[in-house]
Design a protein around this motif. Structure first.
Motif, PDB file in Angstrom:
ATOM      1  N   SER A  49     -50.649  34.173  61.986  1.00 25.74           N
ATOM      2  CA  SER A  49     -49.772  34.271  63.154  1.00 25.74           C
ATOM      3  C   SER A  49     -49.292  35.709  63.352  1.00 25.74           C
ATOM      4  N   LEU A  50     -48.916  36.366  62.235  1.00 26.10           N
ATOM      5  CA  LEU A  50     -48.456  37.756  62.330  1.00 26.10           C
ATOM      6  C   LEU A  50     -49.577  38.673  62.819  1.00 26.10           C
ATOM      7  N   GLU A  51     -50.805  38.407  62.327  1.00 26.86           N
ATOM      8  CA  GLU A  51     -51.932  39.227  62.766  1.00 26.86           C
ATOM      9  C   GLU A  51     -52.192  39.039  64.266  1.00 26.86           C
ATOM     10  N   ASN A  52     -52.108  37.788  64.707  1.00 29.97           N
ATOM     11  CA  ASN A  52     -52.275  37.539  66.141  1.00 29.97           C
ATOM     12  C   ASN A  52     -51.191  38.221  66.960  1.00 29.97           C
ATOM     13  N   ARG A  53     -49.960  38.134  66.447  1.00 32.66           N
ATOM     14  CA  ARG A  53     -48.848  38.790  67.157  1.00 32.66           C
ATOM     15  C   ARG A  53     -49.019  40.304  67.134  1.00 32.66           C
ATOM     16  N   ARG A  54     -49.524  40.829  65.976  1.00 30.78           N
ATOM     17  CA  ARG A  54     -49.732  42.276  65.911  1.00 30.78           C
ATOM     18  C   ARG A  54     -50.766  42.736  66.947  1.00 30.78           C
ATOM     19  N   ARG A  55     -51.895  41.976  67.024  1.00 31.79           N
ATOM     20  CA  ARG A  55     -52.911  42.330  68.011  1.00 31.79           C
ATOM     21  C   ARG A  55     -52.366  42.225  69.436  1.00 31.79           C
ATOM     22  N   GLN A  56     -51.585  41.152  69.678  1.00 31.93           N
ATOM     23  CA  GLN A  56     -51.006  40.976  71.010  1.00 31.93           C
ATOM     24  C   GLN A  56     -50.017  42.082  71.315  1.00 31.93           C
ATOM     25  N   PHE A  57     -49.225  42.460  70.279  1.00 29.73           N
ATOM     26  CA  PHE A  57     -48.243  43.528  70.466  1.00 29.73           C
ATOM     27  C   PHE A  57     -48.925  44.844  70.810  1.00 29.73           C
ATOM     28  N   LEU A  58     -49.987  45.187  70.059  1.00 26.63           N
ATOM     29  CA  LEU A  58     -50.698  46.429  70.337  1.00 26.63           C
ATOM     30  C   LEU A  58     -51.312  46.403  71.732  1.00 26.63           C
ATOM     31  N   SER A  59     -51.838  45.211  72.098  1.00 24.55           N
ATOM     32  CA  SER A  59     -52.425  45.087  73.436  1.00 24.55           C
ATOM     33  C   SER A  59     -51.368  45.274  74.514  1.00 24.55           C
ATOM     34  N   ASP A  60     -50.199  44.644  74.301  1.00 24.08           N
ATOM     35  CA  ASP A  60     -49.131  44.740  75.299  1.00 24.08           C
ATOM     36  C   ASP A  60     -48.583  46.158  75.400  1.00 24.08           C
ATOM     37  N   VAL A  61     -48.385  46.785  74.225  1.00 23.40           N
ATOM     38  CA  VAL A  61     -47.865  48.161  74.236  1.00 23.40           C
ATOM     39  C   VAL A  61     -48.847  49.091  74.942  1.00 23.40           C
ATOM     40  N   SER A  62     -50.136  48.905  74.599  1.00 22.00           N
ATOM     41  CA  SER A  62     -51.153  49.747  75.257  1.00 22.00           C
ATOM     42  C   SER A  62     -51.132  49.552  76.765  1.00 22.00           C
ATOM     43  N   HIS A  63     -51.007  48.284  77.169  1.00 21.54           N
ATOM     44  CA  HIS A  63     -50.991  47.998  78.601  1.00 21.54           C
ATOM     45  C   HIS A  63     -49.763  48.612  79.267  1.00 21.54           C
ATOM     46  N   GLU A  64     -48.584  48.449  78.605  1.00 18.44           N
ATOM     47  CA  GLU A  64     -47.351  48.940  79.213  1.00 18.44           C
ATOM     48  C   GLU A  64     -47.329  50.468  79.284  1.00 18.44           C
ATOM     49  N   MET A  65     -47.923  51.110  78.267  1.00 15.48           N
ATOM     50  CA  MET A  65     -47.887  52.581  78.245  1.00 15.48           C
ATOM     51  C   MET A  65     -48.985  53.185  79.122  1.00 15.48           C
ATOM     52  N   ARG A  66     -50.072  52.418  79.330  1.00 12.50           N
ATOM     53  CA  ARG A  66     -51.188  52.976  80.106  1.00 12.50           C
ATOM     54  C   ARG A  66     -50.792  53.263  81.553  1.00 12.50           C
ATOM     55  N   THR A  67     -49.996  52.352  82.145  1.00  9.16           N
ATOM     56  CA  THR A  67     -49.641  52.515  83.565  1.00  9.16           C
ATOM     57  C   THR A  67     -48.828  53.785  83.814  1.00  9.16           C
TER      58      THR A  67
END
Length: 472
Positions: A249-267
């Motif tokens: 679960s933590l690994e899934n959340r970590r991947r989701q977190f990195l994906s979300d951060v990347s998305h939020e910072m990319r814009t």
């Protein structure tokens, strides 16, 4: 490898041989002790019988010395039927009265004569030399008159009868030992097999765990240590299974977190890079340059806010935030929030209405409570257009109740529990975030309320608005 296999001594054989060896040693010791006891008992009974006859003969002769011959003849006949014989001797060892086939007293050592002369009875359980027979049990009873040793009586009995009895007893003991060993052999084998099978099941389960199967379960009990070991094994596997699920679960959340951060910072980074390139290459008209610079400034602030909120969230989660609680008026705090957020609300044609009396007090960290309510109110403004946002406060018992309610688009009931997660977006339309909310605000809100030992609940229905209720 083959040598190591030959060197192995399987546990079942260890168990079996340990059981059998203990039983054999115990049986041997007990049988030897019992055989010795029976042998002593047989010879002791024979000696007591001879002593009894000897005392009877001496007593009758002493009482009626004139009938000595008849007494000797009578006892000779009686003892002959029992294969016994006797002789009487004087203080020098000379025979003066002999029963039928009575033995001559000879071969006694000086020590034996000294013992007899002092009035003590001599008992020999088995003798093969002194009387020229196959072997006898004999006793010598002294005859004392007026404290003076004047002779005695010697009684003998062949040991063949006693030996036969002892032999029969030993035979019975031997047969008993064989039967007991056979039964113990079978029981030891069965018990060893049972224990080894239980250990084998544990070994097989351990092998499955080593291959990554954390759902194995072995039968357990509290009957013995192996059962307790099985209990501990099941508990360990449950713990490992839970830990692996948490890790996944933590690994899934970590991947989701990195994906979300990347998305939020990319814009914002894309916007900043585009505007800078446009300014650098004079691709932006003069009248739009100021607007472009303002856009870069706004996007840079968004990035700073994102980083700060992530740091703030991690500090809260690791209990590095210290609260400074105090008692203050809730109405004053709500008015500050209304004043700060009114421009944003007006941009979306919203009204912010306060419903709280001046008597309502709250005990909390002033700055953190403002942070909580600003995050919630900005969230309501973001998803409400042409509507109303209420900021309410009241007292219930020892608690203060704070409500933030809006008439916005609402949240689907299935998404309510997910809004506290980092960067969660309940609807694809919410990804446009003009007020700098990056999905961290509500996560911080939840943690700050918990740090206040309070609770927060959300009541919402899609299309009918949302209400946040905080209880401190």
């Amino acid at each position: 490898m083959s040598q190591s296999k030959r060197m192995k001594f399987r546990y079942i054989y260890q168990q079996f041989f340990s059981h059998i060896s203990i039983i054999i040693v115990a049986f041997l010791v007990l049988s030897l002790l019992f055989a010795h006891y029976v042998e002593n008992l047989v010879y002791e009974n024979k000696a007591n019988e001879l002593i009894t006859y000897g005392k009877s003969i001496l007593s009758e002769i002493e009482q009626t010395p004139q009938a000595t011959e008849s007494i000797i003849n009578r006892y000779s006949s009686v003892l002959e039927t029992r294969k016994m014989s006797f002789s009487m001797f004087d203080q020098y060892g000379n025979l003066y009265a002999v029963g039928k086939q009575g033995p001559a007293i000879r071969g006694l050592s000086d020590k034996d004569w000294e013992r007899i002369s002092k009035g003590r009875t001599l008992v020999v359980n088995s003798d093969f030399k002194r009387f020229g027979q196959e072997g006898v049990t004999f006793v010598v009873l002294p005859y004392i008159e007026n404290g003076r040793f004047i002779g005695g009586i010697l009684l003998t009995s062949p040991i063949s009868g006693s030996s036969a009895m002892v032999h029969r007893v030993n035979q019975y003991i031997f047969y008993t030992i064989l039967i007991a060993l056979g039964v113990s052999f079978l029981l030891s084998w069965l018990l060893s097999r049972i224990h080894v099978n239980r250990i084998k099941r544990l070994r097989e389960a351990t092998s499955l765990v080593s291959t990554g199967n954390y759902h194995v379960h072995v039968s357990s009990s509290n009957f013995d240590e192996i059962g307790e070991l099985a209990n501990d094994f099941n508990h360990m596997v449950d713990k490992i299974n839970t830990s692996m699920e948490e890790i996944e679960s933590l690994e899934n959340r970590r991947r989701q977190f990195l994906s979300d951060v990347s998305h939020e910072m990319r814009t914002p980074l894309t916007t900043i890079s585009g505007v800078i390139e446009g300014l650098k290459n004079d691709m932006i008209p003069e009248e739009d340059k100021e607007r472009g610079i303002n856009l870069v400034s706004q996007e840079a602030k968004r990035l700073i806010r994102l980083v700060n909120e992530n740091l703030d969230f991690d500090k809260i989660r690791s209990n590095q935030i210290q609260l400074y609680r105090e008692e203050f008026q809730l109405l004053e705090l709500l008015e500050i929030i209304q004043e700060q957020l009114m421009p944003q609300a007006e941009d979306k044609n919203n009204q912010i209405v306060i419903e709280a009396g001046p008597e309502v007090m709250v005990n909390a960290d002033y700055d953190r409570l403002i942070q909580i309510l600003i995050n919630i109110t900005k969230n309501s403004i973001q998803f409400t257009s042409d509507g109303t946002i209420w900021l309410r406060g009241r007292t219930e018992g020892q608690s203060t109740i704070i409500e933030v309610e809006d008439t916005g688009i609402g949240i689907d009931p299935s998404d309510i529990e997910n809004i506290w997660r980092r960067f969660y977006k309940a609807d694809i339309s919410r990804t446009s975030n003009p007020y700098g909310e990056f999905g961290l605000g509500l996560s911080i809100v939840k943690q700050l309320v918990l740090l206040h030992n309070g609770e927060i609940n959300v009541f919402s229905e899609a299309g009918k608005g949302t209400k946040f209720v905080i209880k401190l």
